[in-house]
Design a protein around this motif. Structure first.
Motif, mmCIF file in Angstrom:
data_model
loop_
_atom_site.group_PDB
_atom_site.id
_atom_site.type_symbol
_atom_site.label_atom_id
_atom_site.label_comp_id
_atom_site.label_asym_id
_atom_site.label_seq_id
_atom_site.Cartn_x
_atom_site.Cartn_y
_atom_site.Cartn_z
ATOM 1 N N UNK A 35 1.924 16.382 -48.788
ATOM 2 C CA UNK A 35 1.533 16.361 -47.430
ATOM 3 C C UNK A 35 0.018 16.590 -47.492
ATOM 4 N N UNK A 36 0.147 18.705 -47.481
ATOM 5 C CA UNK A 36 -1.127 18.807 -47.154
ATOM 6 C C UNK A 36 -2.451 18.339 -47.510
ATOM 7 N N UNK A 37 -2.888 18.540 -49.458
ATOM 8 C CA UNK A 37 -2.766 17.299 -50.144
ATOM 9 C C UNK A 37 -3.431 16.277 -49.919
ATOM 10 N N UNK A 38 -2.681 14.865 -49.306
ATOM 11 C CA UNK A 38 -2.922 14.201 -48.786
ATOM 12 C C UNK A 38 -3.642 14.272 -47.643
ATOM 13 N N UNK A 59 -9.485 19.441 -42.590
ATOM 14 C CA UNK A 59 -9.154 19.018 -43.607
ATOM 15 C C UNK A 59 -8.777 20.094 -43.871
ATOM 16 N N UNK A 60 -9.769 21.835 -43.577
ATOM 17 C CA UNK A 60 -9.360 22.619 -43.367
ATOM 18 C C UNK A 60 -7.985 23.578 -42.684
ATOM 19 N N UNK A 61 -6.922 22.829 -42.597
ATOM 20 C CA UNK A 61 -6.486 22.861 -41.504
ATOM 21 C C UNK A 61 -5.084 22.193 -42.988
ATOM 22 N N UNK A 62 -5.510 21.200 -43.449
ATOM 23 C CA UNK A 62 -4.452 20.495 -44.531
ATOM 24 C C UNK A 62 -4.456 21.173 -45.454
ATOM 25 N N UNK A 63 -5.871 21.711 -45.969
ATOM 26 C CA UNK A 63 -5.542 23.010 -46.880
ATOM 27 C C UNK A 63 -4.459 23.797 -46.615
ATOM 28 N N UNK A 64 -4.761 24.809 -45.697
ATOM 29 C CA UNK A 64 -3.727 25.645 -45.542
ATOM 30 C C UNK A 64 -2.354 25.447 -45.266
#
Lengths: 474, 136
Positions: B36-39, B50-55
């Protein structure tokens, strides 16, 4: 002693904040020490293995392969510090350079995946700070993009490291053979991205070309090899990994050189050429050290020279003459990388070509031809002796170290000088120049930068991951 | 045989099987977080998102380390001479991931500072706008 040497740069880096006046001297001292240490391990080839805190702790391994990489790092850092000597850079710059130097060194000697992870992440942070040293918003974006791409790749890498641990109860490199194919795919995705190899390495041209001159020299000369080295190490340790590494070497050599031939900007051309040269390092893992040394010296010299040319566009450079001394340095470096005898690029090329497997030979010869074509762009630039713009003394000090290193390293492998060996590179250079003068010089073709967009860099990661998985299964 | 897990203050028949199932479900959740984070990184247009997704993705990775450490047991790995607590968790992945958490945190901080600077030039923080602004 190894531990003292590895801790020293980090210690010096932080203490140079306290004594900002001495930062330059500390940096120079640290890099000289690394040179001595690297040379010592090349001369005494017995591998030295250290295990800190029994089997769960940090594993270090130093042999002549690491020796070559460490020597490269020392020479490049020394040259960059001398280049910046009189430029009034702040202590912060030198501190970051020293820390970067130290963490690259530790990537060259560690022998387990977690120490490597830590080394690579410290490299990311120090590189980001150096790239954005000028504090312009553009440089911050370039650094941010680098940090984001490499950190995402490293997250995949961490999962891979855990899978290796699960299979072996240890993070050591040897465990990769027992690990599941997913582990190989995930770990290699991280290392390929950090090392700027093949399509995962397309972040590299923008980062290396938009940084300041000394920073690009350091990034291309030594830092990028921190991602390549562990792959070489794994390929030498485990036979099942070797074909994957060699195949990626060939792929990246052709891809990089293809872009480099058509590039119209000096620094971007050099950056793409780095992508291609790393392929030569990977294509023949047993002799990777010597090739990495030669490439590190040449590429940092070329980036320093390119920063002192009147323009970055080849089209404008063809109209404005450059000073003859600079031109001579430029031609020397270009000759070395094309594999001209008397410079160590020749020995490195011969050695690599001899160690190739039969299926690699044609592709790598094509890549070598592409190299001579792209460097013909530099060699056929106009020059005049009475040019006004003469570079600073620090520039010449750096050139003496880097180009002198090329001559000295050349003696190390004197066995290359047989007639057959000499004729082949000369023929390649001749053919390359011919192609340049007849075709490439006139071509207006410009490759799009589409694949270098941020979104595509991320998307490519999934593709590489799937490819790697199937390669590991096969 | 001692049961490695203590659920509801005791060991019941069938608990081991139960826990295997539970571990599998947890593992599925962990991978869902990572993917989910990668998507999020791939599909969100805003660099901040994007940065929050990476977190989120890195949270998934950390959770996976903790999960693997708990494969053999869940008791905190501190040796107690006086009592036997059953199976201990594996301390190595936990120790390792602690380093990664710290590194992840500092990287996040650096990136957020960078985004603050970029927001002055490109207030939308849209990735396409940023790239057209800065690409030479």
């Amino acid at each position: 002693m190894t531990i003292a040497w590895i801790a020293l740069p980090l210690f010096m880096g932080f203490s140079s904040y306290l004594l900002p006046k001495t930062a330059r001297y500390l940096g120079l001292m640290v890099s000289l020490l690394s040179m001595a240490y690297g040379l010592w391990h090349i001369v005494v080839p017995e591998p030295e293995t250290l295990r800190l805190l029994d089997s769960f702790g940090v594993t270090l391994m130093v042999d002549s392969l690491s020796g070559f990489f460490i020597l490269t790092n020392g020479l490049v850092t020394a040259a960059v510090i001398l280049y910046c000597w009189a430029q009034g850079k702040s202590a912060f710059f030198y501190a970051q350079a020293i820390i970067l130097h130290g963490s690259v060194n530790s990537a060259f000697i560690c022998a387990d995946f977690i120490s490597l992870y830590v080394a690579l992440e410290v490299i990311s942070i120090a590189t980001f700070l150096l790239v954005s040293y000028s504090r312009t918003n553009k440089s911050i974006w370039v650094g941010l993009r680098y940090l984001f791409v490499s950190n995402t790749a490293m997250l995949f890498y961490l999962i891979g490291a855990l899978l290796v641990y699960q299979a072996n109860q240890s993070f050591a490199y040897e465990g990769l053979a027992q690990g599941p194919p997913e582990a190989i795919a995930l770990l290699f995705l991280g290392m390929l991205t950090k090392g700027g190899i093949f399509v995962s390495g397309l972040w590299l041209p923008l980062t290396h070309s938009e940084s300041e001159t000394p920073v690009s020299a350091m990034l291309s000369g030594s830092v990028i090899k921190a991602g390549v080295f562990p792959m070489v190490r794994c390929a030498l340790m485990l036979e099942s990994i070797d074909p994957i590494v060699r195949l990626f070497g060939v792929g990246t050599a052709l891809l990089g050189v293809g872009y480099a031939m058509l590039e119209k900007d000096t620094k971007r051309m050099l950056a793409f050429h780095t992508v291609s040269q790393l392929g030569f390092v990977l294509a023949a893992p047993p002799v990777a050290g010597f090739y990495a040394l030669t490439h590190g010296l040449v590429k940092s010299a070329l980036f320093l020279i390119a920063g002192n040319l009147p323009s970055r566009k080849f089209k404008e450079l063809k109209q404005t003459a450059i000073a003859t001394p600079v031109w001579i340095a430029l031609v020397l470096a270009s000759f070395s990388i094309s594999g001209f005898p008397l410079l160590s690029g020749f020995g490195a090329k011969v050695l690599t070509m001899k160690t190739l497997l039969p299926w690699q030979v044609i592709a790598m010869n094509l890549a070598a031809l592409g190299t001579t074509i792209s460097f013909a762009k530099f060699i056929f630039l106009p020059h005049e002796s009475q040019s006004e713009s003469s570079p600073k003394p620090g520039f010449w000090m750096a050139m003496v170290i880097l180009l002198g290193g090329l001559f000295v390293a050349n003696i190390a492998y004197y066995k290359a000088y047989t007639l057959v060996n000499m004729v082949k590179p000369l023929a390649t250079i001749g053919a390359g120049w011919l192609v340049y003068l007849l075709v490439v010089q006139r071509s207006q073709l410009k490759l799009p930068q589409l694949l270098e967009r941020f979104e595509h860099l991320m998307g490519v990661m999934t593709l590489v991951l799937i490819t790697l998985f199937w390669m590991a299964v096969a | 045989m001692r049961c490695p897990y203590r659920v509801n203050n005791g060991c019941r028949v069938g608990t081991a099987h139960h826990l295997m199932m539970l571990m599998a479900v947890l593992e599925a959740f962990v991978f869902a977080t990572v993917i989910g984070g990668f998507f999020g990184i791939l599909l969100k247009k805003n660099i901040m998102m994007k940065i929050i997704s990476m977190d989120v993705m890195s949270t998934g990775v950390i959770a996976y380390y903790v999960l693997v450490a708990a494969r053999g047991g869940v008791f905190t790995p501190i040796l107690d001479e006086t009592a036997n607590h059953g199976a201990y968790a594996d301390p190595v992945p936990q120790a390792v991931i602690l380093t990664a958490i710290v590194i992840g945190l500092s990287l996040q901080a650096l990136m957020l500072v960078g985004v603050m600077k970029i927001a002055r030039d490109v207030p939308t923080l849209d990735i396409d706008d940023i790239e057209t602004e800065y690409t030479p």
